[in-house]
Design an enzyme around this catalytic site. Structure first.
Site, short mmCIF file in Angstrom:
data_model
loop_
_atom_site.label_atom_id
_atom_site.label_comp_id
_atom_site.label_asym_id
_atom_site.label_seq_id
_atom_site.Cartn_x
_atom_site.Cartn_y
_atom_site.Cartn_z
N GLU A 11 -2.43 7.95 -6.53
CA GLU A 11 -2.65 6.99 -7.79
C GLU A 11 -3.56 7.56 -8.59
O GLU A 11 -4.73 7.58 -8.30
CB GLU A 11 -2.77 5.58 -7.01
CG GLU A 11 -1.92 5.01 -6.16
CD GLU A 11 -2.59 3.67 -5.30
OE1 GLU A 11 -1.59 3.01 -4.85
OE2 GLU A 11 -3.48 3.32 -5.50
N ARG A 34 0.92 -1.16 -0.07
CA ARG A 34 -0.17 -0.06 -0.01
C ARG A 34 0.94 1.23 -0.12
O ARG A 34 1.99 1.39 0.58
CB ARG A 34 -0.97 -0.01 1.26
CG ARG A 34 -2.26 -0.84 0.96
CD ARG A 34 -3.29 -0.30 0.10
NE ARG A 34 -4.50 -1.19 0.21
CZ ARG A 34 -4.39 -2.27 -0.56
NH1 ARG A 34 -3.61 -2.81 -1.15
NH2 ARG A 34 -5.40 -2.88 -0.64
N HIS A 72 -0.59 0.46 -9.45
CA HIS A 72 -1.36 -0.46 -8.38
C HIS A 72 -1.94 -1.62 -9.29
O HIS A 72 -3.44 -1.61 -9.14
CB HIS A 72 -2.39 0.38 -7.77
CG HIS A 72 -2.77 -0.17 -6.43
ND1 HIS A 72 -3.07 0.56 -5.14
CD2 HIS A 72 -2.66 -1.40 -5.91
CE1 HIS A 72 -3.51 -0.15 -4.28
NE2 HIS A 72 -3.19 -1.58 -4.60
#
Length: 343
Positions: A274, A245, A293
C-alpha cells in the site's frame, strides 16, 4: 518525564484528539518519537514507556518500530501496546502475550466510515459509474446503454465476516433492498441472524451472492482465503469488494477472474503493498474501483478513533480492564507485571 505513567507514539499523523485527551489525564505523560532519522531518541522513550500507541499502517510505519519480540525485549516497562486502528498488522500479538503485554485495538471505531465506503463501492460498480466517468473524460459517441448497470435492489450481498463493520453494512444494504447473507466462523447462527443476515457457509455464500464483501480479520486462517478456487465459485457477473486487509484475497487470482469476464467488477481498498505500484494490473482495469486503504479515513472516523484510543489507554493506566483487549489470555500476567511496574 516526571509523570508516573508514560505513553509514547511515533510522529506519524494522528488526530489531535488523542493528544488532547491524554494531556488532560493527571499523572500521564505523552511523548512523541521520530519514526525516521533519530533512533536513539526513539529507543530512549520506548525503553521507559508503559504504553506504546503504534500505527496500524504496515506500509507507513518503519519496520524497526513494529512491535516484535526484539522491541519488547528492549522495553522492560511496557505494559500495553495500543493499535491505532481496528487492525494490528504491526503487532506480534503472541510475542506480546508471552511477555505479559496487553494488546488493545480500536475495533468498531471505524464501522460507520468503512460501511459507507463499502456501499459507495457497491453502488459505483453496480451502476458502472467509474466506467462512465472515465469514458466521458476521453471520448464521445457512445450510448448510455453501453454503460448501463444494475440496481442493487433485489440482489444478494454476501458478507464474509459480520463484526462491527459487517453489521453496519448489513443495515445499510437492507435499506437498499438487498438480501444479506453472512459467513462468520466466530459467531453462532442465531447471532448472525440477530446482526441482520442469513447465516450460511463460506461456500454457500460464494455460490449465492451477487456481491461478495470482505469484513474479516487478517490472520493465519484467512491469508489468501479468497483464492482462484473461491473466485471460481462466485456467480458469473458477480462483484467482489474488500475493505478488510490486504492478503486475504489473492491479487493475481482476482486479476484473472476479472480478465476472464467471470467477475463483472471489483472494489479494492486494501492491497498486498500500500499503495500498490502504478503498473499493478488491477489499476489498468476500468471495472475496478481502487482506493488507498481509505475506507476508514474520514475526518470523523479519525477523530473518533483517536479519542477512543486515548480513553482506553487512560482507563488501563487507571487500573481498569480495557474493553477492546485483543489478547484476553494475557490478563493475569499483565496484572502481575503492572503491580510491580506501577505499584
Amino acid at each position: 518525564m516526571a509523570a508516573s505513567r508514560r505513553v509514547v507514539r511515533t510522529d506519524l499523523w494522528i488526530d489531535p484528539a488523542f493528544d488532547r485527551r491524554l494531556q488532560q489525564e493527571a499523572g500521564v505523560a505523552l511523548a512523541v518519537f521520530p519514526s525516521r532519522g533519530n533512533p536513539a531518541v526513539a529507543w530512549d522513550l520506548l525503553a521507559a514507556a508503559h504504553v506504546y500507541h503504534v500505527s496500524a499502517a504496515k506500509d507507513e510505519l518503519p519496520r524497526e518500530w513494529f512491535v516484535t519480540g526484539e522491541l519488547l525485549a528492549r522495553c522492560p516497562q511496557l505494559l500495553c501496546v495500543s493499535s491505532s486502528g481496528a487492525g494490528y498488522d504491526t503487532v506480534d500479538v503472541p510475542a506480546c502475550t508471552a511477555a505479559g503485554v496487553a494488546v488493545v485495538n480500536q475495533a468498531g471505531g471505524n464501522a460507520a466510515s468503512v460501511a459507507e465506503h463499502t456501499l459507495a463501492m457497491m453502488l459505483s460498480l453496480s451502476r458502472r459509474m467509474i466506467e462512465c466517468d472515465k469514458r466521458m473524460r476521453r471520448e464521445t459517441g457512445f450510448t448510455r446503454e453501453q454503460i448501463m448497470g444494475h440496481e442493487l435492489r433485489g440482489q444478494t450481498l454476501g458478507l464474509v465476516g459480520i463484526g462491527h463493520v459487517g453489521t453496519r453494512v448489513a443495515a445499510l444494504a437492507r435499506a437498499f433492498g438487498l438480501e444479506v447473507i453472512a459467513a462468520d466462523p466466530y459467531l453462532a447462527p442465531e447471532e448472525i441472524t440477530r446482526r441482520g443476515a442469513r447465516p450460511v457457509t463460506l461456500d454457500q455464500l460464494l455460490a449465492e451472492a451477487d456481491v461478495v464483501s470482505l469484513h474479516c480479520p487478517r490472520d493465519a486462517t484467512t491469508l489468501k482465503m479468497i483464492d482462484a478456487r473461491a473466485f471460481a465459485r462466485m456467480k458469473k457477473g458477480a462483484l467482489f469488494i474488500t475493505t478488510a486487509r490486504g492478503g486475504i484475497h489473492d491479487e493475481q487470482a482476482l486479476v484473472e477472474a476479472l480478465r476472464s469476464g467471470h467477475l463483472a467488477g471489483a472494489g479494492v481498498d486494501v492491497w498486498d503493498r500500500e499503495p500498490p505500484p502504478l503498473d499493478h494490473p488491477l489499476l489498468a482495469m476500468e471495472n475496478v474501483y481502487a482506493t488507498f486503504h481509505t475506507a476508514g479515513v474520514t475526518h470523523e472516523c479519525r477523530r473518533d478513533v483517536a479519542a477512543m484510543s486515548a480513553d482506553q489507554i487512560a482507563l488501563l493506566l487507571a487500573g481498569g480492564r480495557p474493553p477492546r483487549l485483543v489478547n484476553p489470555e494475557v490478563w493475569p500476567a499483565y496484572q502481575e507485571r503492572r503491580a510491580r511496574i506501577l505499584p
